[in-house]
Design a protein around this motif. Structure first.
Motif, short mmCIF file in Angstrom:
data_model
loop_
_atom_site.label_atom_id
_atom_site.label_comp_id
_atom_site.label_asym_id
_atom_site.label_seq_id
_atom_site.Cartn_x
_atom_site.Cartn_y
_atom_site.Cartn_z
N GLU A 1 -21.60 -2.54 -9.39
CA GLU A 1 -22.87 -3.27 -9.34
C GLU A 1 -23.04 -4.08 -8.07
N GLY A 2 -22.03 -4.06 -7.21
CA GLY A 2 -22.17 -4.76 -5.94
C GLY A 2 -22.06 -6.26 -6.04
N ARG A 3 -21.54 -6.78 -7.17
CA ARG A 3 -21.39 -8.24 -7.29
C ARG A 3 -20.26 -8.75 -6.39
N SER A 4 -19.35 -7.84 -6.03
CA SER A 4 -18.33 -8.15 -5.02
C SER A 4 -18.43 -7.08 -3.95
N SER A 5 -17.67 -7.22 -2.88
CA SER A 5 -17.69 -6.21 -1.83
C SER A 5 -16.96 -4.96 -2.32
N LEU A 6 -17.25 -3.84 -1.67
CA LEU A 6 -16.57 -2.59 -2.01
C LEU A 6 -15.06 -2.77 -1.83
N ARG A 7 -14.66 -3.49 -0.78
CA ARG A 7 -13.24 -3.73 -0.51
C ARG A 7 -12.58 -4.47 -1.67
N SER A 8 -13.21 -5.54 -2.14
CA SER A 8 -12.65 -6.30 -3.26
C SER A 8 -12.54 -5.45 -4.52
N TRP A 9 -13.56 -4.64 -4.74
CA TRP A 9 -13.57 -3.76 -5.91
C TRP A 9 -12.42 -2.76 -5.84
N LEU A 10 -12.18 -2.20 -4.67
CA LEU A 10 -11.08 -1.25 -4.49
C LEU A 10 -9.73 -1.93 -4.71
N TYR A 11 -9.60 -3.16 -4.23
CA TYR A 11 -8.35 -3.89 -4.45
C TYR A 11 -8.13 -4.18 -5.93
N ARG A 12 -9.20 -4.45 -6.65
CA ARG A 12 -9.07 -4.67 -8.09
C ARG A 12 -8.53 -3.40 -8.77
N ILE A 13 -9.11 -2.25 -8.41
CA ILE A 13 -8.65 -0.98 -8.99
C ILE A 13 -7.20 -0.72 -8.61
N ALA A 14 -6.88 -0.91 -7.32
CA ALA A 14 -5.52 -0.65 -6.84
C ALA A 14 -4.50 -1.56 -7.53
N THR A 15 -4.89 -2.81 -7.75
CA THR A 15 -3.98 -3.75 -8.43
C THR A 15 -3.70 -3.28 -9.85
N ASN A 16 -4.72 -2.86 -10.55
CA ASN A 16 -4.53 -2.38 -11.92
C ASN A 16 -3.66 -1.13 -11.95
N VAL A 17 -3.88 -0.24 -10.98
CA VAL A 17 -3.05 0.98 -10.90
C VAL A 17 -1.59 0.60 -10.70
N CYS A 18 -1.33 -0.32 -9.76
CA CYS A 18 0.05 -0.74 -9.48
C CYS A 18 0.68 -1.45 -10.66
N LEU A 19 -0.07 -2.32 -11.32
CA LEU A 19 0.47 -3.03 -12.49
C LEU A 19 0.83 -2.05 -13.60
N ASP A 20 0.01 -1.02 -13.76
CA ASP A 20 0.33 0.01 -14.75
C ASP A 20 1.62 0.74 -14.38
N MET A 21 1.78 1.03 -13.09
CA MET A 21 2.96 1.76 -12.63
C MET A 21 4.23 0.91 -12.73
N LEU A 22 4.06 -0.41 -12.68
CA LEU A 22 5.21 -1.32 -12.71
C LEU A 22 5.63 -1.72 -14.12
N THR A 23 4.92 -1.26 -15.13
CA THR A 23 5.24 -1.67 -16.49
C THR A 23 6.62 -1.18 -16.92
N ALA A 24 7.13 -0.13 -16.25
CA ALA A 24 8.47 0.36 -16.59
C ALA A 24 9.55 -0.62 -16.17
N GLY A 25 9.20 -1.57 -15.29
CA GLY A 25 10.13 -2.62 -14.92
C GLY A 25 11.10 -2.27 -13.82
N ASN A 26 10.97 -1.08 -13.23
CA ASN A 26 11.89 -0.70 -12.16
C ASN A 26 11.66 -1.56 -10.92
N LYS A 27 12.75 -2.13 -10.40
CA LYS A 27 12.68 -2.94 -9.18
C LYS A 27 13.45 -2.22 -8.09
N ARG A 28 12.76 -1.71 -7.13
CA ARG A 28 13.42 -1.00 -6.03
C ARG A 28 14.21 -1.97 -5.18
N ALA A 29 15.31 -1.50 -4.63
CA ALA A 29 16.24 -2.41 -3.98
C ALA A 29 16.91 -1.74 -2.78
N ARG A 30 17.64 -2.57 -2.02
CA ARG A 30 18.53 -2.09 -0.97
C ARG A 30 19.95 -2.11 -1.54
#
Length: 354
Positions: free
Chosen positions: A57-86
């Motif tokens: 709806e354009g209430r935020s910028s396209l960039r902010s909207w994409l970051y919202r989607i990307a954040t949700n995607v990442c949070l879903d992927m991180l639910t398994a709890g895997n922490k990558r390490a050295r």
């Protein structure tokens, strides 16, 4: 709407979305610690944005909207709890006398990433410096120790310089909650520095490289390609660390590092190095002599950490079937490529070898 108009609109949307791909990949990479998972997350973000664009709806910028989607995607992927390490995040340093090459699964490790895929071009030198520092291996490893939402808050506030109110809106929470999460994240990172778990965290690389740092790298290339352990020892900090994912072994100090290179790693003698820009740090693609072809075959992507005129971190990522295509590197080099070429001339010859 005519077919031609729909096609034009679709093309325009593609262009708009693609303009954000690099910065979104950088964000997802910081969140996930994996090169390939980050690119998958961004592709998922683009698909979701495409499918739901009519609802935007354009209430935020396209960039902010994409970051919202990307954040949700990442949070879903991180639910398994895997922490990558050295390796140094998982085990103690191993003396050379007890060195053993024990691999762990790919999803254990923090992965390298080409600068070009995660660092968008920016005009502000200070902003560019922060972006580079935020993808360096030590900082990336520290991020992986944070709970997922704290990680997102820290990246958005400290790296991307979003306002607390903007982050609160993106995460659908309060400004107070965002500030609290940021405070806890900062405290965790500070504690990590104090207790010494952030091994290699103090690499200092200028952008662009200083003359001293450039000369250090030139000396390193000469020492490594010549397999001159005396020269290499002179370049390593007394507390230098060497890692080799997917193996969990890591070594400390010039004596053990060069000792490994002349024993278990002796087959690397005669290697050829090609410069790469990786994780905001200087690096090299290492090609090892190939007796079958008479040329050079991929062996590792090396990432170097530098501080106080010495090499403090020497990290070799060995899964070349994954890393070399990611860096757009050829999977073989001719024997007559020659050593000691300058970076620009070498890049031309590498392209010709593809």
């Amino acid at each position: 709407m005519s077919d031609s108009t729909a096609t034009a609109t679709a093309t325009e949307l593609d262009v708009k979305l693609e303009q954000h791909r690099v910065e979104l990949t950088g964000y997802c990479y910081r969140m996930l610690g994996s090169s390939f998972e980050a690119e998958d997350a961004v592709q998922d973000t683009m698909v979701r944005a495409w499918r739901n664009y009519e609802k935007f709806e354009g209430r935020s910028s396209l960039r902010s909207w994409l970051y919202r989607i990307a954040t949700n995607v990442c949070l879903d992927m991180l639910t398994a709890g895997n922490k990558r390490a050295r390796p140094m995040d998982l085990t103690d340093s191993t003396p050379l006398a007890r060195a053993a090459l024990s691999p762990r699964p790919d999803n254990t490790w923090l992965e390298p990433m080409p600068d070009a895929r995660v660092l968008p071009t920016v005009e502000d030198p200070a902003e560019a410096a922060v972006a580079k520092e935020s993808v360096r291996l030590a900082f990336m490893a520290a991020l992986q120790q944070l709970p997922a939402k704290q990680r997102a808050v820290l990246i958005l506030r400290e790296v991307l310089a979003w306002k607390a109110s903007e982050v609160a809106e993106l995460l659908e929470t309060s400004v107070a909650s965002v500030n609290s999460a940021l405070q806890r994240a900062r405290a965790t990172l500070a504690e990590r520095d104090r207790d010494g778990s952030g091994v290699g965290a103090h690499a200092t690389v200028s952008d662009p490289l200083s003359e001293e740092q450039q000369k250090l790298l030139e000396r390193y290339v000469a020492a490594f390609e010549g397999y001159d352990m005396t020269a290499l020892t002179a370049l390593l900090h007394e507390d230098a660390v060497m890692t080799m994912p997917p193996f969990d072994l890591w070594l400390t100090g010039p004596e053990d590092i060069t000792g490994f290179m002349t024993t278990l790693g002796a087959a690397c003698a005669g290697s050829h190095l090609v410069p790469v820009a990786v994780n905001g740090l200087p690096g090299f693609a290492q090609y090892k002599p190939d007796e079958e072809t008479g040329g050079y075959s991929p062996w590792a992507v090396q990432v170097l950490e530098i501080s106080e005129g010495r090499i403090t971190g020497f990290h070799c990522f060995l899964d070349t079937k994954r890393w070399f295509p990611l860096f757009d590197l050829p999977l073989s080099l001719p024997r007559d490529l020659g050593l000691g070429l300058d970076v620009e001339a070498e890049s031309d010859q590498v392209q010709e070898g593809e």
